[in-house]
Write a protein that holds these residues in place. Structure first.
Motif: not given
Length: 291
Positions: A94, A96-102, A104-105, A129
């Motif tokens: 969970k 990791y998903g937030k970190y990747v999204k951050k 990428e932005k 991951e």
């Protein structure tokens, strides 16, 4: 140095910094992974030992009951996961998903900014991951959570302490002494009023006539000092209808033969005015005051 060379040098510097950061992260990941593997191996060995004991008990019971023995399966060390590890894996996925999204932005924003300024874009590398789970990024809030837990425990302790103190503190009503009827019927004591046996010796305020006689005596004794050519004490002494303060004392103001005089209301002093100054005078005998 041209603009392109400056940009290339800047880009190389950024890449070197990024490589150094990655190398440091890899070292930390390896250390964290080794620690995690050691902990996992210890937990697996304990699990295998407990499972073997359970299987031995189940086998003995199955033989006694004449039933078929079905042992508890023991997975390999790589397949085995503790409850804590399963929970941590879900939380890591969970996070990791937030970190990747951050990231990428952040990369999209940086790329747009570099394209606008005509600068080369170096994106922030997105870890796998597994790398994220083994890095300090995945565990950065651990210390904060521990501190928060300590503060929460202290607050709970203080709350319990004040509740206990409040419950154990009994209210003590103020004691009011009752007045009996016998006490109320008592006659109050009567005391004599205070009287001062001593006579008042304060110097009184004299009137204008007394002051005039006092001035007449003083002129008679000091006419030459005042500046007269002869004794003018029998001349007319006129009251100026005014009172002035001289040396802290209220004084009647008089005029006699062209000179001004000041006589204290309490007849404590006599002055004559000489060039705007009050010069004190005294008398030598009493032939006028008490004739």
């Amino acid at each position: 140095m041209t603009k392109e060379e400056k940009q290339a040098k800047k880009l190389a510097k950024k890449e070197a910094k990024s490589e150094k950061k990655e190398a440091k992260a890899e070292k930390a990941n390896a250390k964290y992974k080794a620690k995690a593997e050691k902990k996992h191996a210890k937990a697996y060995a304990s699990f295998v030992k407990d499972t073997e004991k359970k299987n031995a008990k189940l086998q003995a019971k199955a033989q006694k009951d004449g039933k078929e023995f079905v042992p508890i399966a023991v997975p390999s060390v790589d397949e085995y996961q503790t409850k804590k590890e399963i929970k941590a894996e879900k939380a890591t996925t969970k996070a990791y998903g937030k970190y990747v999204k951050k990231l990428e932005k952040k990369n999209a924003k940086a790329e747009k900014k570099c394209a606008k300024k005509g600068k080369p874009f170096v994106p922030v590398q997105i870890p796998t991951e597994e790398e994220f789970a083994n890095s300090s990024t995945g565990n950065q809030n651990k210390a904060g959570k521990i501190i928060l837990m300590i503060i929460l425990l202290l607050l709970i302790w203080f709350l319990i302490y004040f509740i206990i103190m409040y419950v154990n503190t009994a209210y003590v009503a103020p004691v009011v002494e009752e007045t009996t009827a016998a006490e109320e019927s008592k006659t109050p004591a009567v005391y004599d009023l205070y009287s001062n046996p001593h006579e008042i010796t304060t110097t009184p305020d004299y009137n204008v006539e007394d002051a005039k006689r006092f001035l007449k005596q003083t002129i008679h004794d000091n006419w030459s000092t005042i500046g007269y050519s002869s004794d003018v004490s029998n001349s007319a002494i006129s009251f100026n209808n005014s009172v002035k303060t001289v040396n802290g004392a209220d004084c009647y103001m008089f005029t006699c033969s062209g000179k001004q005089f000041a006589v204290a209301v309490k007849l404590s002093a006599v002055y004559y005015v000489n060039n705007g100054e009050y010069v004190p005078l005294s008398f030598a005998n009493t032939e006028i005051l008490f004739d």
